[in-house]
Motif scaffolding. Structure first.
Motif, short mmCIF file in Angstrom:
data_model
loop_
_atom_site.label_atom_id
_atom_site.label_comp_id
_atom_site.label_asym_id
_atom_site.label_seq_id
_atom_site.Cartn_x
_atom_site.Cartn_y
_atom_site.Cartn_z
N TYR A 183 -134.46 -67.85 17.59
CA TYR A 183 -133.05 -67.50 17.36
C TYR A 183 -132.88 -65.99 17.22
CZ TYR A 183 -129.10 -66.39 14.28
OH TYR A 183 -128.00 -65.81 13.71
N CYS A 184 -133.72 -65.36 16.41
CA CYS A 184 -133.62 -63.91 16.22
C CYS A 184 -133.86 -63.15 17.51
CB CYS A 184 -134.59 -63.45 15.13
SG CYS A 184 -134.18 -64.02 13.47
N LEU A 185 -134.84 -63.61 18.29
CA LEU A 185 -135.14 -62.94 19.56
C LEU A 185 -134.05 -63.19 20.59
CD1 LEU A 185 -138.98 -63.60 19.87
CD2 LEU A 185 -137.84 -61.47 19.25
N LEU A 186 -133.52 -64.41 20.62
CA LEU A 186 -132.46 -64.73 21.58
C LEU A 186 -131.20 -63.91 21.28
CD1 LEU A 186 -131.49 -66.47 23.94
CD2 LEU A 186 -130.85 -68.24 22.29
N ALA A 187 -130.88 -63.75 20.00
CA ALA A 187 -129.71 -62.96 19.62
C ALA A 187 -129.90 -61.48 19.93
CB ALA A 187 -129.42 -63.15 18.13
N THR A 188 -131.13 -61.06 20.19
CA THR A 188 -131.44 -59.66 20.50
C THR A 188 -131.83 -59.49 21.97
OG1 THR A 188 -132.40 -59.63 18.26
CG2 THR A 188 -132.69 -57.65 19.55
N LEU A 189 -131.81 -60.57 22.72
CA LEU A 189 -132.38 -60.58 24.07
C LEU A 189 -131.74 -59.55 24.98
CD1 LEU A 189 -134.35 -61.86 26.06
CD2 LEU A 189 -132.58 -63.57 26.60
N SER A 190 -130.42 -59.46 24.99
CA SER A 190 -129.76 -58.52 25.89
C SER A 190 -130.21 -57.08 25.62
CB SER A 190 -128.24 -58.63 25.77
OG SER A 190 -127.81 -58.30 24.46
N LEU A 191 -130.37 -56.75 24.34
CA LEU A 191 -130.81 -55.39 23.97
C LEU A 191 -132.25 -55.15 24.41
CD1 LEU A 191 -129.33 -55.18 20.35
CD2 LEU A 191 -128.23 -54.61 22.53
N MET A 213 -127.35 -67.25 21.66
CA MET A 213 -126.87 -66.82 22.98
C MET A 213 -125.50 -66.18 22.87
SD MET A 213 -127.48 -66.45 26.13
CE MET A 213 -128.98 -67.44 26.34
N ALA A 214 -124.61 -66.75 22.05
CA ALA A 214 -123.27 -66.17 21.87
C ALA A 214 -123.36 -64.77 21.28
CB ALA A 214 -122.43 -67.08 20.99
N ILE A 215 -124.24 -64.59 20.30
CA ILE A 215 -124.42 -63.27 19.70
C ILE A 215 -124.91 -62.27 20.75
CG2 ILE A 215 -125.78 -61.93 18.05
CD1 ILE A 215 -125.77 -64.39 16.22
N SER A 216 -125.91 -62.69 21.53
CA SER A 216 -126.52 -61.80 22.51
C SER A 216 -125.54 -61.34 23.58
CB SER A 216 -127.71 -62.51 23.17
OG SER A 216 -128.40 -61.64 24.04
N LEU A 217 -124.58 -62.21 23.95
CA LEU A 217 -123.66 -61.90 25.04
C LEU A 217 -122.43 -61.11 24.61
CD1 LEU A 217 -123.73 -65.30 26.99
CD2 LEU A 217 -124.91 -63.17 27.58
N SER A 246 -132.71 -52.09 14.24
CA SER A 246 -131.78 -52.33 13.15
C SER A 246 -131.08 -53.67 13.33
CB SER A 246 -130.75 -51.21 13.08
OG SER A 246 -129.77 -51.45 12.09
N TRP A 247 -130.68 -53.96 14.55
CA TRP A 247 -130.03 -55.24 14.89
C TRP A 247 -130.95 -56.41 14.53
CZ3 TRP A 247 -125.25 -56.31 17.20
CH2 TRP A 247 -125.09 -57.59 17.74
N LEU A 248 -132.21 -56.30 14.95
CA LEU A 248 -133.17 -57.37 14.71
C LEU A 248 -133.48 -57.51 13.22
CD1 LEU A 248 -135.03 -59.51 15.93
CD2 LEU A 248 -136.75 -57.73 16.30
N VAL A 249 -133.65 -56.39 12.54
CA VAL A 249 -133.93 -56.43 11.10
C VAL A 249 -132.79 -57.08 10.34
CG1 VAL A 249 -134.17 -54.97 9.05
CG2 VAL A 249 -135.56 -54.50 11.07
N ASN A 250 -131.55 -56.80 10.74
CA ASN A 250 -130.40 -57.43 10.09
C ASN A 250 -130.45 -58.95 10.22
OD1 ASN A 250 -129.32 -54.97 9.31
ND2 ASN A 250 -128.00 -54.78 11.09
N LEU A 251 -130.74 -59.42 11.43
CA LEU A 251 -130.83 -60.86 11.66
C LEU A 251 -131.93 -61.49 10.82
CD1 LEU A 251 -130.45 -60.86 15.55
CD2 LEU A 251 -128.80 -61.82 13.94
N ILE A 252 -133.09 -60.83 10.80
CA ILE A 252 -134.22 -61.35 10.03
C ILE A 252 -133.91 -61.34 8.54
CG2 ILE A 252 -136.63 -60.92 9.38
CD1 ILE A 252 -137.05 -59.82 12.22
#
Length: 214
Positions: free
Chosen positions: A152-160, A10-14, A41-47
């Motif tokens: 986690y990966c999806l939540l960190a990308t949720l805002s995008l 959540m912190a990453i996403s915000l 690219s953001w999601l691939v980096n996290l994965i």
């Protein structure tokens, strides 16, 4: 582990920096394509970070209080303390005027490669590192841990994801509202960075100390 990953994601996403940049990309002439390149690219980096952790651990969590386990907790503690110090420093620092990024003037000429590279540059790597240190405890033989890492990966990308979808299905309304959101984030950028750094830093510090003495 699940709660830690949720808080970090959540912190990453915000984070205001990458969200403001993403909105700028969406407002460009080929905004949806540029936004999608940034998002992927953001999601691939996290994965990729999670995959590297899983390769190092073999998909099995280290034993409690073993050297690898202690090292991962110590890494989270160090990141937490660093975030608290950084947040406190930004809070006490006199406000500095900041203009639009230099690349904003050339946004319409940006390529998908540039957009993808921008996602890599703007990723909050300290927070991503905290997520990686937390993922050390994942057991890939357990379905719930697979779901936790995916979440986690999806939540960190949720805002995008939300902004890209909004711009796709309601482009006119999205353009007005997202640009208003970007203006608000620009005005409150320092407060947002300080708040996220302090909240996540204190959480990581407190939870890591508890894990070390438990």
């Amino acid at each position: 582990m699940v709660l830690d990953l949720a808080v970090i994601g959540m912190a990453i996403s915000l984070g205001p920096l990458h969200n403001s940049a993403f909105i700028l990309l969406l407002s460009a002439r080929r905004g949806l394509r540029l936004g999608l390149a940034f998002l992927l690219s953001w999601l691939v980096n996290l994965i990729a970070v999670i995959v590297c952790v899983m390769l190092l651990t073999g998909g099995q969590p280290p034993e409690h209080h073993s050297t690898p386990s202690t090292a991962s907790v110590a890494a989270k503690l160090a990141i937490g303390v660093a975030l608290v110090i950084y947040g406190a420093y930004r809070r006490r620092r006199p406000p500095r005027p900041h203009g639009p990024p230099r690349w904003q003037a050339r946004i319409d000429d940006a390529s998908t490669v540039t957009a993808a590279g921008l996602a890599w540059l703007l990723q909050p790597w300290a927070m991503v590192g905290a997520g990686a240190a937390t993922a050390v405890d994942a057991n890939l033989s357990a379905v719930e841990d697979w779901l936790a890492l995916t979440g986690y990966c999806l939540l960190a990308t949720l805002s995008l994801i939300v902004m890209e979808t909004y711009a796709r299905w309601a482009p006119t309304a999205a353009n007005a509202r997202l640009n208003a959101l970007r203006s608000w984030m620009d005005r409150h950028q320092e407060q947002l960075i300080v708040t996220l750094s302090l909240v996540l830093g204190l959480w990581l510090t407190a939870h890591s100390i508890y894990q070390l003495i438990d």
